[in-house]
Scaffold this motif. Sequence first.
Motif, mmCIF file in Angstrom:
data_model
loop_
_atom_site.group_PDB
_atom_site.id
_atom_site.type_symbol
_atom_site.label_atom_id
_atom_site.label_comp_id
_atom_site.label_asym_id
_atom_site.label_seq_id
_atom_site.Cartn_x
_atom_site.Cartn_y
_atom_site.Cartn_z
ATOM 1 N N UNK A 40 9.988 -72.589 31.859
ATOM 2 C CA UNK A 40 8.951 -72.442 32.979
ATOM 3 C C UNK A 40 9.397 -71.448 33.973
ATOM 4 N N UNK A 41 10.584 -71.232 34.304
ATOM 5 C CA UNK A 41 11.042 -70.026 35.476
ATOM 6 C C UNK A 41 10.567 -68.730 34.635
ATOM 7 N N UNK A 42 10.819 -68.400 33.508
ATOM 8 C CA UNK A 42 10.383 -67.007 32.780
ATOM 9 C C UNK A 42 8.824 -67.091 32.894
ATOM 10 N N UNK A 43 8.089 -68.164 32.691
ATOM 11 C CA UNK A 43 6.578 -67.767 32.767
ATOM 12 C C UNK A 43 6.100 -67.590 34.270
ATOM 13 N N UNK A 44 6.833 -68.363 35.087
ATOM 14 C CA UNK A 44 6.477 -68.224 36.382
ATOM 15 C C UNK A 44 6.765 -66.633 36.895
ATOM 16 N N UNK A 45 7.953 -66.258 36.801
ATOM 17 C CA UNK A 45 8.308 -64.885 37.132
ATOM 18 C C UNK A 45 7.575 -63.672 36.440
ATOM 19 N N UNK A 46 7.012 -64.052 35.291
ATOM 20 C CA UNK A 46 6.173 -63.092 34.574
ATOM 21 C C UNK A 46 4.732 -63.166 35.132
ATOM 22 N N UNK A 47 4.608 -64.165 35.584
ATOM 23 C CA UNK A 47 3.060 -64.429 36.520
ATOM 24 C C UNK A 47 3.303 -63.551 37.572
ATOM 25 N N UNK A 48 4.379 -63.882 38.371
ATOM 26 C CA UNK A 48 4.346 -63.162 39.627
ATOM 27 C C UNK A 48 4.431 -61.737 39.549
ATOM 28 N N UNK A 49 5.001 -61.204 38.622
ATOM 29 C CA UNK A 49 5.230 -59.769 38.376
ATOM 30 C C UNK A 49 3.734 -59.033 38.048
ATOM 31 N N UNK A 50 3.172 -59.698 37.014
ATOM 32 C CA UNK A 50 1.539 -59.587 36.600
ATOM 33 C C UNK A 50 0.820 -59.464 38.077
ATOM 34 N N UNK A 51 0.902 -60.506 38.774
ATOM 35 C CA UNK A 51 0.101 -60.710 39.975
ATOM 36 C C UNK A 51 0.381 -59.453 41.186
ATOM 37 N N UNK A 52 1.769 -59.149 41.212
ATOM 38 C CA UNK A 52 1.779 -58.173 42.007
ATOM 39 C C UNK A 52 1.462 -56.887 41.746
ATOM 40 N N UNK A 53 1.611 -56.710 40.216
ATOM 41 C CA UNK A 53 0.920 -55.204 40.026
ATOM 42 C C UNK A 53 -0.405 -55.048 40.134
ATOM 43 N N UNK A 54 -1.284 -56.270 39.827
ATOM 44 C CA UNK A 54 -2.366 -56.357 39.962
ATOM 45 C C UNK A 54 -3.030 -56.039 41.729
ATOM 46 N N UNK A 55 -2.232 -56.819 42.367
ATOM 47 C CA UNK A 55 -2.752 -56.665 43.932
ATOM 48 C C UNK A 55 -2.444 -55.400 44.571
ATOM 49 N N UNK A 56 -1.262 -55.071 44.065
ATOM 50 C CA UNK A 56 -0.951 -53.463 44.510
ATOM 51 C C UNK A 56 -1.694 -52.253 44.353
ATOM 52 N N UNK A 57 -2.580 -52.481 43.335
ATOM 53 C CA UNK A 57 -3.335 -51.334 42.913
ATOM 54 C C UNK A 57 -4.270 -50.790 43.838
ATOM 55 N N UNK A 58 -4.550 -49.804 44.030
ATOM 56 C CA UNK A 58 -5.746 -49.418 45.015
ATOM 57 C C UNK A 58 -7.058 -49.830 44.426
ATOM 58 N N UNK A 59 -7.966 -50.155 45.443
ATOM 59 C CA UNK A 59 -9.268 -50.620 45.011
ATOM 60 C C UNK A 59 -10.072 -49.555 44.595
#
Length: 306
Positions: free
Chosen positions: A70-89
């Motif tokens: 579960x920890x591996x899945x959680x951290x992978x989701x966090x990384x995906x989310x961070x990449x998506x949010x950090x992108x310019x509009x």
Amino acid sequence: MELRVLQYFLAVAREQSISGAAASLHLSQPTLSTQLKALEEELGKQLLIRGTKGSRKVLLTEEGMILRKRAEEILELVQITEREISLSDEVVAGDVYIGAGESDMIRLFARAAKQLQAKYPDIHYHVRSGNAAFVQDYLDRGLIDFGVVYGPVDTSIYSSVKVPVHDTWGVLMRKDAPLADKEYVQPQDLWDKPLIVSAQKADNWSLTKWFERDYAKLNIVATYNLVFNASLMVEEGLGYALCFDQLINVSGDSPLCFRPLSPTMRSEASIIWKRYQVFSKASECFLKQLKGLLTDQETENSPETV
């Protein structure tokens, strides 16, 4: 649970050593041990079996193995989310995750990606291969955006679009096999043959009806997740592999050949995603392009009207 502590826990699981993990994390060993004990107290479960005298190897308990997954899945989701949010509009970029079995239908995803490539070169694509259970599991846990499944779709959970092409079932065999002389393979031809089949639950096997015989009565000598591995087993003479057409090159000097089933067996696929899914801009663009491509494909395959 803090993400930082989950990273500490995964480091210990990886190194199988608290001292080794502490060194890789640039922490003191007492600090790391304190964090891990606090995590166990928070969860109310022992996660680690500390090394006994004479051995410093650290093992995971059953609860520890669950947390590791579960920890591996959680951290992978966090990384995906961070990449998506950090992108310019103003920029369409990011990652698109696709889950599918081995099928020629992957070409449709490749074509859609290719059509987008010139306009959006910063979209990157990641394909995860597995059977239907694998695809739905990854989709439900948010680890992929889209999946390819065969058969009916639960529309209460997933949105979907039909793929207007079919995969044809057949048998992969050596060119010197007794059945290689046949143009088609019929059920009774395989009743006494050693078979290599895709790994899945017997009650979900799509060929049960075609075989006219109980799955348990067939001579299943091996199962596979990747058809290339199955092709190597066939090449070594282990048995006959049931698979889709166009996945293994059987032309030229290949020692293998493919014979379709009779009666013909085709599988229809759907591309699915979670209902009410909030997509990244990259995934939205990809889905739009893919739907357009599928509409064009359906038009090409439909009979002309007068």
